[in-house]
Design a protein around this motif. Structure first.
Motif, PDB file in Angstrom:
ATOM      1  N   LEU A  65       6.987  16.778  24.428  1.00 29.25           N
ATOM      2  CA  LEU A  65       6.900  15.566  25.244  1.00 29.25           C
ATOM      3  C   LEU A  65       5.826  15.720  26.316  1.00 29.25           C
ATOM      4  CD1 LEU A  65      10.701  14.838  25.832  1.00 29.25           C
ATOM      5  CD2 LEU A  65       9.185  13.794  24.129  1.00 29.25           C
ATOM      6  N   SER A  66       5.340  14.602  26.810  1.00 25.27           N
ATOM      7  CA  SER A  66       4.414  14.606  27.947  1.00 25.27           C
ATOM      8  C   SER A  66       4.655  13.361  28.780  1.00 25.27           C
ATOM      9  CB  SER A  66       2.959  14.666  27.479  1.00 25.27           C
ATOM     10  OG  SER A  66       2.637  13.524  26.702  1.00 25.27           O
ATOM     11  N   VAL A  67       4.461  13.489  30.070  1.00 23.80           N
ATOM     12  CA  VAL A  67       4.557  12.348  30.964  1.00 23.80           C
ATOM     13  C   VAL A  67       3.149  11.787  31.155  1.00 23.80           C
ATOM     14  CG1 VAL A  67       4.345  13.741  33.069  1.00 23.80           C
ATOM     15  CG2 VAL A  67       5.400  11.484  33.188  1.00 23.80           C
ATOM     16  N   THR A  68       3.010  10.476  31.090  1.00 26.95           N
ATOM     17  CA  THR A  68       1.719   9.810  31.258  1.00 26.95           C
ATOM     18  C   THR A  68       1.796   8.873  32.457  1.00 26.95           C
ATOM     19  OG1 THR A  68       2.324   7.985  29.781  1.00 26.95           O
ATOM     20  CG2 THR A  68       1.275   9.913  28.777  1.00 26.95           C
ATOM     21  N   TYR A  69       0.632   8.587  33.037  1.00 29.80           N
ATOM     22  CA  TYR A  69       0.638   7.713  34.208  1.00 29.80           C
ATOM     23  C   TYR A  69      -0.726   7.074  34.398  1.00 29.80           C
ATOM     24  CZ  TYR A  69      -1.490  11.901  36.225  1.00 29.80           C
ATOM     25  OH  TYR A  69      -2.300  12.982  36.450  1.00 29.80           O
ATOM     26  N   GLN A  70      -0.728   5.944  35.084  1.00 34.72           N
ATOM     27  CA  GLN A  70      -1.957   5.261  35.461  1.00 34.72           C
ATOM     28  C   GLN A  70      -1.693   4.443  36.716  1.00 34.72           C
ATOM     29  OE1 GLN A  70      -3.487   2.316  32.675  1.00 34.72           O
ATOM     30  NE2 GLN A  70      -5.549   2.478  33.512  1.00 34.72           N
ATOM     31  N   LEU A  71      -2.612   4.512  37.656  1.00 31.81           N
ATOM     32  CA  LEU A  71      -2.598   3.680  38.854  1.00 31.81           C
ATOM     33  C   LEU A  71      -3.993   3.097  39.008  1.00 31.81           C
ATOM     34  CD1 LEU A  71      -0.694   6.045  41.335  1.00 31.81           C
ATOM     35  CD2 LEU A  71       0.222   4.000  40.231  1.00 31.81           C
ATOM     36  N   GLU A  72      -4.112   1.793  38.837  1.00 28.76           N
ATOM     37  CA  GLU A  72      -5.433   1.154  38.848  1.00 28.76           C
ATOM     38  C   GLU A  72      -5.432  -0.037  39.800  1.00 28.76           C
ATOM     39  OE1 GLU A  72      -7.828   0.731  35.117  1.00 28.76           O
ATOM     40  OE2 GLU A  72      -7.618  -1.417  35.527  1.00 28.76           O
ATOM     41  N   TRP A  73      -6.545  -0.172  40.538  1.00 31.35           N
ATOM     42  CA  TRP A  73      -6.705  -1.284  41.473  1.00 31.35           C
ATOM     43  C   TRP A  73      -8.035  -1.996  41.230  1.00 31.35           C
ATOM     44  CZ3 TRP A  73      -5.062   3.572  42.902  1.00 31.35           C
ATOM     45  CH2 TRP A  73      -3.786   3.674  43.460  1.00 31.35           C
ATOM     46  N   GLU A  74      -8.037  -3.291  41.436  1.00 20.30           N
ATOM     47  CA  GLU A  74      -9.282  -4.067  41.408  1.00 20.30           C
ATOM     48  C   GLU A  74      -9.824  -4.195  42.824  1.00 20.30           C
ATOM     49  OE1 GLU A  74     -10.753  -8.634  40.393  1.00 20.30           O
ATOM     50  OE2 GLU A  74      -9.111  -7.746  39.241  1.00 20.30           O
ATOM     51  N   VAL A  75     -11.139  -4.068  42.964  1.00 19.56           N
ATOM     52  CA  VAL A  75     -11.791  -4.201  44.265  1.00 19.56           C
ATOM     53  C   VAL A  75     -12.922  -5.227  44.160  1.00 19.56           C
ATOM     54  CG1 VAL A  75     -11.247  -1.859  44.992  1.00 19.56           C
ATOM     55  CG2 VAL A  75     -13.372  -2.290  43.765  1.00 19.56           C
ATOM     56  N   ASP A  76     -13.330  -5.758  45.296  1.00 21.64           N
ATOM     57  CA  ASP A  76     -14.386  -6.769  45.320  1.00 21.64           C
ATOM     58  C   ASP A  76     -15.476  -6.359  46.298  1.00 21.64           C
ATOM     59  OD1 ASP A  76     -16.008  -8.963  45.352  1.00 21.64           O
ATOM     60  OD2 ASP A  76     -14.406 -10.435  45.620  1.00 21.64           O
ATOM     61  N   PRO A  77     -16.504  -5.623  45.832  1.00 25.39           N
ATOM     62  CA  PRO A  77     -17.569  -5.183  46.738  1.00 25.39           C
ATOM     63  C   PRO A  77     -18.484  -6.303  47.202  1.00 25.39           C
ATOM     64  CG  PRO A  77     -18.100  -4.587  44.483  1.00 25.39           C
ATOM     65  CD  PRO A  77     -16.692  -5.118  44.468  1.00 25.39           C
TER      66      PRO A  77
END
Length: 300
Positions: A65-77
């Motif tokens: 088994l493996s634990v997976t993760y993602q944390l993603e944000w949108e930005v507006d330069p």
């Protein structure tokens, strides 16, 4: 915004204790200078097109088994720095193994994922969500991804409504081939939404690579769960590489509304490109719109 930045800082600070394969910091900045007409007159603007940054990775556990993760944000330069500058995109925690993968959190629905790379103007003014429903990134969701069997795979997303007055939703998709057309010359998908953001939707998608051309097509029927109004539409797209450049065009219809786009991308490097495109929309019961843009994108 401050909390999001704090989470990112803590995660980055922990990279020294993690192996490289366990954590990836990634993102892209895509900005266009546009001449835009939203139906009330032409104006110029700078626009960020889903510029983003994020963290993702996996960590090996016992028993395969493996634990997976993602944390993603949108930005507006391109916009002023305020509380609207950062917003959440896909953010989940998952568990993967021989059974496939389960992800819990905020994630693109199965129907949205099923489009693959057929929408050649994704994140721009001509994104298919302008005319079609179903491009949902759903919170309070549980998604299951099957392993691949002879090129076939499936995704099911269960959306928890989180309200006594609401209805839980289900989004499901069956897919075949490689959606990037890198490992195969064919991609096809059939997807269905039930009670997802107020719509029941069926979408069929396909894309093939022939003599260098990437030819895509999609068909969709959508019905509002509140008004029972049903609408049908289709999309066709074509892309053709010419050295460092890629020419592309797309036409989309939903009942009496339609949109046309044409553009060109030119690679400056592995992760950087300049591009230009033109998009025009003809609406039956709204003001027509058109856009002309040139832009720059860099991925990291």
């Amino acid at each position: 915004m401050k909390k999001s930045i704090l989470v990112l800082a803590v995660a980055l600070a922990s990279t020294s204790t993690l192996q490289a394969k366990e954590l990836e910091v990634y993102g892209k900045i895509n900005v266009t200078a546009q001449s835009s007409d939203d139906g009330e007159g032409r104006f110029t603007e700078l626009k960020s097109n889903a510029s983003r940054f994020g963290l993702k990775g996996d960590y090996a556990l016992e028993d395969g088994l493996s634990v997976t993760y993602q944390l993603e944000w949108e930005v507006d330069p391109s916009d002023e720095a305020n509380e609207k500058n950062i917003k959440a995109r896909n953010q989940y925690l998952g568990l993967a193994g021989s059974f496939g993968e389960v992800r819990v959190g905020r994630h693109d629905s199965a129907l949205k994922m099923s489009q693959g790379k057929i929408d050649l103007f994704n994140d721009y003014e001509a994104d298919i969500k302008v005319l079609w429903k179903g491009e949902n990134r759903v919170s309070n969701s549980i998604s299951y991804f099957t392993p691949s069997f002879s090129g076939f795979s499936a995704q099911v997303t269960y959306v928890v409504e989180d309200s006594p007055a609401g209805e839980d939703g289900i989004s499901a998709a069956l897919m075949y081939g490689d959606d990037g057309l890198k490992n195969s010359n064919v991609y096809a998908a059939l997807a269905y939404d039930a009670e997802v953001n107020g719509y029941d939707t069926v979408r069929a998608s396909g894309q093939v690579k022939v003599a260098g051309f990437k030819l895509g097509a999609m068909y969709q029927t959508q019905e509002s769960t509140s008004t029972t109004v049903e609408r049908d539409g289709y999309l066709v797209s074509v892309a053709y590489p010419m050295g460092k450049a890629e020419l592309k065009g797309q036409y989309q219809v939903m009942e009496d509304d339609n949109g046309f786009s044409a553009g060109v991308d030119y690679k400056l490097g592995k992760n950087t490109k300049v591009f230009a495109w033109y998009s025009s929309f003809d609406f039956d019961e709204a003001l027509d719109k058109d856009y002309l843009a040139v832009g720059l994108e860099h991925k990291f």
